[in-house]
Structures are given as structure tokens and as C-alpha cells.
Design a protein around this motif. Structure first.
Motif, PDB file in Angstrom:
ATOM      1  N   VAL A 271       0.740  -1.227  -0.178  1.00 35.68           N
ATOM      2  CA  VAL A 271       0.042   0.052  -0.039  1.00 35.68           C
ATOM      3  C   VAL A 271       0.757   1.300   0.097  1.00 35.68           C
ATOM      4  CG1 VAL A 271      -1.581   1.386   1.278  1.00 35.68           C
ATOM      5  CG2 VAL A 271      -1.975  -1.033   1.291  1.00 35.68           C
ATOM      6  N   ASP A 272       1.998   1.224   0.721  1.00 36.52           N
ATOM      7  CA  ASP A 272       2.889   2.276   0.763  1.00 36.52           C
ATOM      8  C   ASP A 272       3.693   2.781  -0.450  1.00 36.52           C
ATOM      9  OD1 ASP A 272       2.191   2.838   3.623  1.00 36.52           O
ATOM     10  OD2 ASP A 272       3.844   1.803   4.203  1.00 36.52           O
ATOM     11  N   MET A 273       4.093   1.325  -0.998  1.00 37.96           N
ATOM     12  CA  MET A 273       4.537   1.693  -2.352  1.00 37.96           C
ATOM     13  C   MET A 273       3.937   2.055  -3.633  1.00 37.96           C
ATOM     14  SD  MET A 273       6.744  -1.439  -4.610  1.00 37.96           S
ATOM     15  CE  MET A 273       7.949  -1.744  -3.134  1.00 37.96           C
ATOM     16  N   TRP A 274       2.604   1.357  -3.653  1.00 35.01           N
ATOM     17  CA  TRP A 274       1.774   1.537  -4.874  1.00 35.01           C
ATOM     18  C   TRP A 274       0.649   2.730  -4.723  1.00 35.01           C
ATOM     19  CZ3 TRP A 274       4.135  -0.217  -8.573  1.00 35.01           C
ATOM     20  CH2 TRP A 274       5.045  -1.379  -8.698  1.00 35.01           C
ATOM     21  N   ARG A 275       0.244   3.020  -3.640  1.00 37.88           N
ATOM     22  CA  ARG A 275      -0.834   3.949  -3.190  1.00 37.88           C
ATOM     23  C   ARG A 275      -2.143   3.705  -4.166  1.00 37.88           C
ATOM     24  NH1 ARG A 275       0.714   6.266   1.435  1.00 37.88           N
ATOM     25  NH2 ARG A 275       2.758   7.037   1.245  1.00 37.88           N
ATOM     26  N   GLY A 276      -2.312   2.754  -4.776  1.00 35.80           N
ATOM     27  CA  GLY A 276      -3.320   2.222  -5.422  1.00 35.80           C
ATOM     28  C   GLY A 276      -2.891   1.020  -6.279  1.00 35.80           C
ATOM     29  N   CYS A 277      -4.216   0.623  -7.111  1.00 35.41           N
ATOM     30  CA  CYS A 277      -3.696  -0.431  -8.224  1.00 35.41           C
ATOM     31  C   CYS A 277      -2.810  -0.241  -8.862  1.00 35.41           C
ATOM     32  CB  CYS A 277      -4.863  -0.749  -9.000  1.00 35.41           C
ATOM     33  SG  CYS A 277      -5.016  -1.974 -10.352  1.00 35.41           S
ATOM     34  N   ALA A 278      -1.617  -1.004  -9.014  1.00 34.49           N
ATOM     35  CA  ALA A 278      -0.319  -0.670  -9.790  1.00 34.49           C
ATOM     36  C   ALA A 278      -0.667  -0.485 -11.313  1.00 34.49           C
ATOM     37  CB  ALA A 278       0.784  -2.229  -9.748  1.00 34.49           C
ATOM     38  N   ILE A 279      -1.940  -1.171 -12.023  1.00 37.53           N
ATOM     39  CA  ILE A 279      -1.974  -1.236 -13.169  1.00 37.53           C
ATOM     40  C   ILE A 279      -2.877   0.137 -13.685  1.00 37.53           C
ATOM     41  CG2 ILE A 279      -3.020  -2.454 -15.210  1.00 37.53           C
ATOM     42  CD1 ILE A 279      -2.376  -4.876 -13.844  1.00 37.53           C
ATOM     43  N   THR A 280      -4.089  -0.011 -12.792  1.00 35.23           N
ATOM     44  CA  THR A 280      -5.256   1.015 -13.262  1.00 35.23           C
ATOM     45  C   THR A 280      -5.170   2.496 -12.384  1.00 35.23           C
ATOM     46  OG1 THR A 280      -6.702   0.170 -11.446  1.00 35.23           O
ATOM     47  CG2 THR A 280      -6.630  -0.915 -13.433  1.00 35.23           C
ATOM     48  N   GLY A 281      -4.353   2.475 -11.380  1.00 36.02           N
ATOM     49  CA  GLY A 281      -4.197   3.445 -10.602  1.00 36.02           C
ATOM     50  C   GLY A 281      -5.476   3.609  -9.374  1.00 36.02           C
ATOM     51  N   TYR A 282      -6.329   2.726  -9.382  1.00 34.79           N
ATOM     52  CA  TYR A 282      -7.579   2.831  -8.672  1.00 34.79           C
ATOM     53  C   TYR A 282      -7.258   3.036  -7.022  1.00 34.79           C
ATOM     54  CZ  TYR A 282     -11.989   1.794  -6.475  1.00 34.79           C
ATOM     55  OH  TYR A 282     -13.018   1.729  -5.947  1.00 34.79           O
ATOM     56  N   LYS A 283      -7.494   4.063  -6.463  1.00 32.88           N
ATOM     57  CA  LYS A 283      -7.297   4.350  -5.079  1.00 32.88           C
ATOM     58  C   LYS A 283      -7.533   3.860  -3.963  1.00 32.88           C
ATOM     59  CE  LYS A 283      -4.299   7.424  -6.969  1.00 32.88           C
ATOM     60  NZ  LYS A 283      -2.695   7.252  -7.070  1.00 32.88           N
ATOM     61  N   ASN A 284      -8.751   3.298  -3.991  1.00 32.63           N
ATOM     62  CA  ASN A 284      -9.173   2.680  -2.652  1.00 32.63           C
ATOM     63  C   ASN A 284      -8.761   1.422  -2.380  1.00 32.63           C
ATOM     64  OD1 ASN A 284     -10.986   1.579  -0.578  1.00 32.63           O
ATOM     65  ND2 ASN A 284     -12.914   2.054  -1.599  1.00 32.63           N
ATOM     66  N   THR A 285      -7.583   1.512  -1.429  1.00 29.81           N
ATOM     67  CA  THR A 285      -6.850   0.400  -1.328  1.00 29.81           C
ATOM     68  C   THR A 285      -7.710  -0.828  -0.510  1.00 29.81           C
ATOM     69  OG1 THR A 285      -6.238   1.315   0.888  1.00 29.81           O
ATOM     70  CG2 THR A 285      -4.954   1.611  -1.299  1.00 29.81           C
ATOM     71  N   GLN A 286      -8.774  -0.567   0.073  1.00 31.15           N
ATOM     72  CA  GLN A 286      -9.778  -1.592   0.604  1.00 31.15           C
ATOM     73  C   GLN A 286     -10.244  -2.533  -0.187  1.00 31.15           C
ATOM     74  OE1 GLN A 286     -12.568  -0.110   3.166  1.00 31.15           O
ATOM     75  NE2 GLN A 286     -11.711   1.820   3.984  1.00 31.15           N
ATOM     76  N   LEU A 287     -10.206  -2.270  -1.552  1.00 32.26           N
ATOM     77  CA  LEU A 287     -10.751  -3.144  -2.569  1.00 32.26           C
ATOM     78  C   LEU A 287      -9.536  -3.913  -3.384  1.00 32.26           C
ATOM     79  CD1 LEU A 287     -13.777  -1.091  -4.060  1.00 32.26           C
ATOM     80  CD2 LEU A 287     -13.695  -2.834  -2.249  1.00 32.26           C
ATOM     81  N   LEU A 288      -8.420  -3.592  -2.991  1.00 30.42           N
ATOM     82  CA  LEU A 288      -7.201  -4.125  -3.812  1.00 30.42           C
ATOM     83  C   LEU A 288      -6.681  -5.351  -2.959  1.00 30.42           C
ATOM     84  CD1 LEU A 288      -5.465  -0.744  -4.655  1.00 30.42           C
ATOM     85  CD2 LEU A 288      -7.416  -1.929  -5.879  1.00 30.42           C
ATOM     86  N   VAL A 289      -5.901  -5.966  -3.832  1.00 30.51           N
ATOM     87  CA  VAL A 289      -5.300  -7.311  -3.221  1.00 30.51           C
ATOM     88  C   VAL A 289      -3.919  -7.407  -3.319  1.00 30.51           C
ATOM     89  CG1 VAL A 289      -5.183 -10.081  -3.652  1.00 30.51           C
ATOM     90  CG2 VAL A 289      -7.303  -8.686  -4.200  1.00 30.51           C
TER      91      VAL A 289
END
Length: 375
Positions: A271-289
Motif C-alpha cells: 500500500v505504501d509503495m503503490w498507493r493504489g492499483c499498480a495497473i489502473t491506479g485505482y485508489k481505494n486500497t480496501q478493494l485491492l489485493v
């Protein structure tokens, strides 16, 4: 049909039984199809009996089969038609009434009800359907006890938790007319969660739990985790392997289990490194794997904890990456497998890329060589 209708169908599949145990074949086939739909491999409502489907079926079957179970994916592919939501398309000139089993010369492909296909495409409702499949697994009491041992509980604790769930707590709930069956027969995580909230308000439970220093609450919490974990076959196997590794101390095991479950320091670092989806940039980290580039099963313990072996991804992209339908070159540009027929369904565009550091490259090389299914 409504989602509730499909949940009921998934909970009550028509399966063969032997010695009181239900066959896992239909469950494995449905899990395989759901995985491939989520990964974008099946992007239209057309299910081919191909090598990709058979490989994913075998993946689940290897974890769920017992005794004399045979790896025969053609059987559920054909017999799921009896469930009412799975339909077969026959080749021209074939009379369906004369066909008794699957063969490539008779059956072209299968498809689902359109509504069911849409539900599986949703990252929210697909999990409800996966949960419903657990209803077809037999003898949850034994599975729960083994699960407790697998996560490091002692035999005494496992026995006490099982007795608490099956005996004392179930009895208190009977007396307060909260259930009409033992709790170990409740196979739905959401249903069990609702029951837990009710039993915690019962005076008898409060008194006994206080006297027992929270043992009954701990048993309930453990069973909830067990039900949540039940359909995550790979996760259970990996956690068991960690806990059985005699070269690890308890602290190391705790860190690795936390990482494998998508929690702890590894996820925080991503989360600290990418701040969002690495591909799309989507920011809500609660929905990211928190996804490993070099898969957990292939990595050593250092690699499993290395933040450079990780990408933060939307769930559908994580599934596609895990199954090798997408990868990345050393410049971070997305590589899309030719087997992924409609990448736009996942929101993928050929120009997508992310910033690659030198430390990422060895992991990306492994993914391209060992997992990526090619152009």
C-alpha cells in the motif's frame, strides 16, 4: 432469477454420495468456472471443455478429493445440466435424448443462465455464491477440528472449541429458540455471523464465557474464520505448510501466515509503495489485493516477505495475473495472453504500464517464464 435462488441451488447441488460424503466434482467445476470468469478467461457466456478448464478443475479437485474420488471433469461438465442453471449446446444433428455422457463429438459447449453469469462477474456476489458451495461439503465438525490443528491450536484446544460449538453453545441457543440445528451444521458464514450476534446477548452465554475467560467467544470467532476460509482451498494448504515447517520458529510462522492471508506488514508495504492499483491506479486500497509476483508456492520465505515481489491489484486483475493471463515486461508494460480474448472486459489497455525497479525484475522474469500463457 434472483441471487437468492442461485444461492439456494448452489447450497443444494444434486451430488452423488458415498458413505455419507458428497462427491466434490460439481463444486470443483463451478469453482473452476468462477475463477476463469473472474480472470477474464471466460468473457462470454460460453464454457468450453478445454485444457484450461480441466487444469483449473484439477487444481480444486486435488485439494478436495478423498479416497476413491476420480479426476473426471467431464462428468460434472455434463451432469451439471440437471441443476437448471447450466445448459449444454449440442452439435448439429445430435439428439440430446440419446446422449448420456460428455463427448466432444456430441457436446459443443455449456452456458449459464445470463443472470448467473452476471452475478459471477461481480466481485461481490461471486463470493456469496462461493460461500453457498460450502453447503455441499460433508462433516464440517471434522473439517473444523482439523482446521484448528492446521492453524496451530493444540489437540486439547481443538477438542474444547468443537465441543463448545457443537454442545454448550448450541444447547443455549436451542433453549432460547435461536436455532433448530447444531451450529456445526451451519455452513454459511453470513448466517453464522448473524447467529453469533444473537448468542452474545444471551445471559447464560455471558456468564459462562466470563467464567471460562473468553473460551466460548474464542470458539465462535474460530468457527467464523473457518467458514470464511472454507472455499479458499490454496490458502488453507499454504497455511498448513507454514505451520508444519519445523525450521521456522513461532514468530516467523505468525509473520508468514499473516502475509499469506493478505494482512500484516507485506500488505502495508505494498500500500505504501503503490498507493493504489499498480495497473489502473485505482485508489481505494480496501478493494485491492496484495498479490505476489513470484507465487507463494514457488517462493522461499524471504521472497514471500519481499515487498518487491508484490503488486497491489484489483481483484479481477489479481486473478488474471495469478492464472497467467497477464504479465509484465521489464519496463512494466502489460503483456496480455492471447488466451484472454477480451482484455477490455477487465479494463486492460495495451499501453498500461507501471514503474519497475531493479528489484522487481527477477520476480517478473519468473512470472513470465513459469506462469504467463503467452501471446
Amino acid at each position: 432469477m434472483s441471487l437468492e435462488w442461485y444461492v439456494d441451488k448452489f447450497q443444494n447441488l444434486n451430488t452423488n454420495s458415498q458413505n455419507g460424503r458428497k462427491s466434490p466434482h460439481k463444486v470443483c467445476m463451478l469453482l473452476a468456472v468462477m475463477d476463469l470468469i473472474q480472470a477474464g478467461r471466460i468473457h462470454q457466456n460460453k464454457i468450453l471443455f478445454d485444457s484450461t478448464l480441466k487444469e483449473r478443475f484439477s487444481h480444486f479437485f486435488g485439494q478436495m478429493s478423498l479416497g476413491n474420488d476420480r479426476n473426471t471433469p467431464e462428468n460434472p461438465f455434463y451432469h451439471l445440466k440437471s441443476e437448471g442453471f447450466w445448459h449444454l449446446v449440442y452439435h448439429d444433428g445430435v439428439d440430446p435424448d440419446t446422449v448420456k455422457r460428455y463427448s466432444a463429438k456430441n457436446v459443443s459447449h455449456a452456458f449459464l443462465d445470463d443472470e448467473l453469469f452476471d452475478y459471477i462477474n461481480s466481485s461481490i456476489t461471486v463470493n456469496v455464491l462461493k460461500e453457498a458451495l460450502t453447503n455441499n461439503l460433508s462433516d464440517l465438525a471434522s473439517l473444523f477440528q482439523q482446521w484448528l490443528l492446521d492453524i496451530g491450536k493444540s489437540e486439547k484446544t481443538a477438542k474444547n472449541y468443537l465441543q463448545a460449538i457443537r454442545g454448550s453453545i448450541s444447547n443455549w441457543m436451542y433453549e432460547n429458540q435461536l436455532v433448530d440445528q447444531p451450529l456445526v451444521e451451519v455452513k454459511s458464514f453470513s448466517q453464522f455471523h448473524r447467529l453469533v450476534e444473537k448468542i452474545k446477548q444471551v445471559d447464560e452465554f455471558k456468564i459462562r464465557d466470563s467464567r471460562g475467560k473468553g473460551m466460548y467467544s474464542a470458539a465462535l470467532n474460530a468457527y467464523q474464520r473457518f467458514l470464511a476460509d472454507l472455499s479458499q482451498i490454496d490458502l488453507r494448504a499454504d497455511v498448513q505448510q507454514i505451520l508444519q515447517d519445523t525450521q521456522l520458529n513461532e514468530t516467523e510462522k505468525s509473520i508468514l501466515v499473516s502475509t499469506r492471508m493478505g494482512q500484516g506488514t507485506f500488505r502495508k508495504q505494498l500500500v505504501d509503495m503503490w498507493r493504489g492499483c499498480a495497473i489502473t491506479g485505482y485508489k481505494n486500497t480496501q478493494l485491492l489485493v496484495a498479490s505476489h509476483i513470484k507465487p507463494w508456492r514457488d517462493a522461499d520465505n524471504h521472497e514471500r516477505l519481499d515487498k518487491f515481489n508484490g503488486l497491489l491489484l484489483l481483484a479481477n486483475l489479481d486473478k488474471a495475473f495469478d492464472l497467467g493471463f497477464i504479465s509484465f515486461n521489464d519496463a512494466g508494460k502489460v503483456m496480455i495472453s492471447g488466451q484472454l480474448e477480451a482484455p477490455e472486459v477487465l479494463g486492460l489497455q495495451e499501453e498500461m504500464a507501471f514503474h519497475v525497479r531493479q528489484e522487481h525484475k527477477k520476480y517478473l522474469a519468473h512470472h513470465r517464464a513459469e506462469l504467463f500463457k503467452g501471446f
